[in-house]
Structure formats: C-alpha cells, structure tokens
Design a protein around this motif. Structure first.
Motif, PDB file in Angstrom:
ATOM      1  N   GLN A  65       0.829  -1.208   0.000  1.00 31.11           N
ATOM      2  CA  GLN A  65       0.000   0.000   0.000  1.00 31.11           C
ATOM      3  C   GLN A  65       0.865   1.260   0.000  1.00 31.11           C
ATOM      4  O   GLN A  65       0.516   2.253  -0.641  1.00 31.11           O
ATOM      5  CB  GLN A  65      -0.941  -0.009   1.202  1.00 31.11           C
ATOM      6  CG  GLN A  65      -2.053  -1.030   1.066  1.00 31.11           C
ATOM      7  CD  GLN A  65      -2.966  -1.081   2.270  1.00 31.11           C
ATOM      8  OE1 GLN A  65      -2.636  -0.591   3.347  1.00 31.11           O
ATOM      9  NE2 GLN A  65      -4.129  -1.697   2.103  1.00 31.11           N
ATOM     10  N   GLU A  66       1.990   1.218   0.713  1.00 29.92           N
ATOM     11  CA  GLU A  66       2.890   2.369   0.707  1.00 29.92           C
ATOM     12  C   GLU A  66       3.471   2.591  -0.684  1.00 29.92           C
ATOM     13  O   GLU A  66       3.602   3.734  -1.144  1.00 29.92           O
ATOM     14  CB  GLU A  66       4.009   2.174   1.734  1.00 29.92           C
ATOM     15  CG  GLU A  66       3.540   2.346   3.165  1.00 29.92           C
ATOM     16  CD  GLU A  66       4.600   1.997   4.201  1.00 29.92           C
ATOM     17  OE1 GLU A  66       5.609   1.347   3.846  1.00 29.92           O
ATOM     18  OE2 GLU A  66       4.413   2.375   5.367  1.00 29.92           O
ATOM     19  N   GLU A 115       2.020   1.717  -3.516  1.00 29.62           N
ATOM     20  CA  GLU A 115       0.911   2.231  -4.331  1.00 29.62           C
ATOM     21  C   GLU A 115       0.670   3.705  -4.032  1.00 29.62           C
ATOM     22  O   GLU A 115       0.424   4.506  -4.941  1.00 29.62           O
ATOM     23  CB  GLU A 115      -0.356   1.411  -4.078  1.00 29.62           C
ATOM     24  CG  GLU A 115      -1.559   1.849  -4.869  1.00 29.62           C
ATOM     25  CD  GLU A 115      -1.427   1.666  -6.376  1.00 29.62           C
ATOM     26  OE1 GLU A 115      -2.305   2.165  -7.095  1.00 29.62           O
ATOM     27  OE2 GLU A 115      -0.462   1.034  -6.846  1.00 29.62           O
ATOM     28  N   LEU A 116       0.744   4.086  -2.766  1.00 25.68           N
ATOM     29  CA  LEU A 116       0.568   5.487  -2.387  1.00 25.68           C
ATOM     30  C   LEU A 116       1.652   6.349  -3.022  1.00 25.68           C
ATOM     31  O   LEU A 116       1.367   7.433  -3.543  1.00 25.68           O
ATOM     32  CB  LEU A 116       0.597   5.629  -0.858  1.00 25.68           C
ATOM     33  CG  LEU A 116       0.459   7.039  -0.291  1.00 25.68           C
ATOM     34  CD1 LEU A 116      -0.852   7.672  -0.733  1.00 25.68           C
ATOM     35  CD2 LEU A 116       0.573   7.013   1.218  1.00 25.68           C
ATOM     36  N   GLN A 117       2.882   5.865  -3.002  1.00 27.41           N
ATOM     37  CA  GLN A 117       3.982   6.615  -3.615  1.00 27.41           C
ATOM     38  C   GLN A 117       3.760   6.759  -5.122  1.00 27.41           C
ATOM     39  O   GLN A 117       3.979   7.809  -5.705  1.00 27.41           O
ATOM     40  CB  GLN A 117       5.327   5.935  -3.334  1.00 27.41           C
ATOM     41  CG  GLN A 117       6.515   6.722  -3.849  1.00 27.41           C
ATOM     42  CD  GLN A 117       6.579   8.126  -3.264  1.00 27.41           C
ATOM     43  OE1 GLN A 117       6.362   8.334  -2.073  1.00 27.41           O
ATOM     44  NE2 GLN A 117       6.842   9.102  -4.103  1.00 27.41           N
ATOM     45  N   LEU A 171       0.879   6.789  -6.655  1.00 32.22           N
ATOM     46  CA  LEU A 171      -0.201   7.757  -6.853  1.00 32.22           C
ATOM     47  C   LEU A 171       0.261   9.195  -6.603  1.00 32.22           C
ATOM     48  O   LEU A 171      -0.163  10.114  -7.306  1.00 32.22           O
ATOM     49  CB  LEU A 171      -1.384   7.404  -5.946  1.00 32.22           C
ATOM     50  CG  LEU A 171      -2.140   6.128  -6.320  1.00 32.22           C
ATOM     51  CD1 LEU A 171      -3.156   5.788  -5.240  1.00 32.22           C
ATOM     52  CD2 LEU A 171      -2.800   6.253  -7.672  1.00 32.22           C
ATOM     53  N   ARG A 172       1.140   9.378  -5.639  1.00 33.90           N
ATOM     54  CA  ARG A 172       1.684  10.729  -5.399  1.00 33.90           C
ATOM     55  C   ARG A 172       2.486  11.211  -6.600  1.00 33.90           C
ATOM     56  O   ARG A 172       2.380  12.370  -7.012  1.00 33.90           O
ATOM     57  CB  ARG A 172       2.554  10.724  -4.142  1.00 33.90           C
ATOM     58  CG  ARG A 172       1.770  10.698  -2.865  1.00 33.90           C
ATOM     59  CD  ARG A 172       2.683  10.723  -1.660  1.00 33.90           C
ATOM     60  NE  ARG A 172       1.906  10.743  -0.436  1.00 33.90           N
ATOM     61  CZ  ARG A 172       2.321  10.292   0.727  1.00 33.90           C
ATOM     62  NH1 ARG A 172       3.539   9.767   0.827  1.00 33.90           N
ATOM     63  NH2 ARG A 172       1.558  10.348   1.790  1.00 33.90           N
TER      64      ARG A 172
END
Length: 122
Positions: free
Chosen positions: A79-80, A82-84, A86-87
């Motif tokens: 998830q981290e 994926e978050l990166q 998306l950022r």
C-alpha cells in the motif's frame, strides 16, 4: 497458565504434607492417605498434561499471529508503494495541468489579439 502452575504447586504442597504425616496412623488412615496420594498424583499428571496442551496451543496461536503480522507488513509495504506511485502520478498530472493552463491562457491571449486585429481590419 499461571492458574495451572499454581495448581501444580498446590498439589505438590499437599503431597509433601501427606508424606510428612505421622507414621503411627492406623491402617485405614494409611489406605486413605494412599488413595489420596494416588488421586493427587493423577490430578498433578492431568494438570501438567493440560498445561502442556495449553502451552502448545499458545505456541500455535503465537505462530499464527506472527504469520499474520508478516502478511500485514507485506500489505502495508504494498500500500505504501501504491501510495507513492499515486503521489508521483498526482505530481505529473499537476505539472501537466499547469502547462496546459499556461498554453490555454496563451491561446486565449492570441485569440483575443487576432479578434482585435480582425476588428481593426474591418
């Protein structure tokens, strides 16, 4: 587990008391004492067996928790990541929007200038 350990200690204490009793007791008392000693030994054995089972079950539960914890760590890492991603995508899109906004503004200015030139030429 603590209760089982305390039960074992209590049983051992009772066994010591029985062993320390006066030897001048009658045969009936000796028979009773022997039967109680046997019952105490049986209870002690069962208590120790139960304790072993509980400890085994606790070890299995702990192992399961460790596996689940590892799986959750992997999910968090995923998830981290994926978050990166998306950022980064957000940053790229924001820059592109700014670029397109500037182009649009420039095109509007050129269109206004052309309209002014066309009106002046008429």
């Amino acid at each position: 587990e603590d209760e089982l350990l305390q039960g074992v200690a209590d049983l051992e204490e009772l066994q010591q008391r029985l062993s320390a009793a006066e030897p001048s007791d009658s045969a009936a008392v000796q028979n009773l004492r022997q039967r109680h000693r046997h019952e105490l030994e049986l209870m002690q054995f069962r208590t120790k067996e139960t304790l072993r089972k509980v400890q085994g079950q606790a070890a299995e539960v702990l192992q399961g928790c460790n596996v689940e914890q590892q799986q959750l760590r992997e999910v968090v890492r995923s998830q981290e990541a994926e978050l990166q991603r998306l950022r980064t995508l957000h940053d790229v899109l924001t820059r592109e929007m700014c670029r397109l906004g500037a182009e649009c503004s420039s095109a509007k200015d050129k269109a206004a200038t052309l309209e002014d030139s066309l009106r002046a030429a008429e």
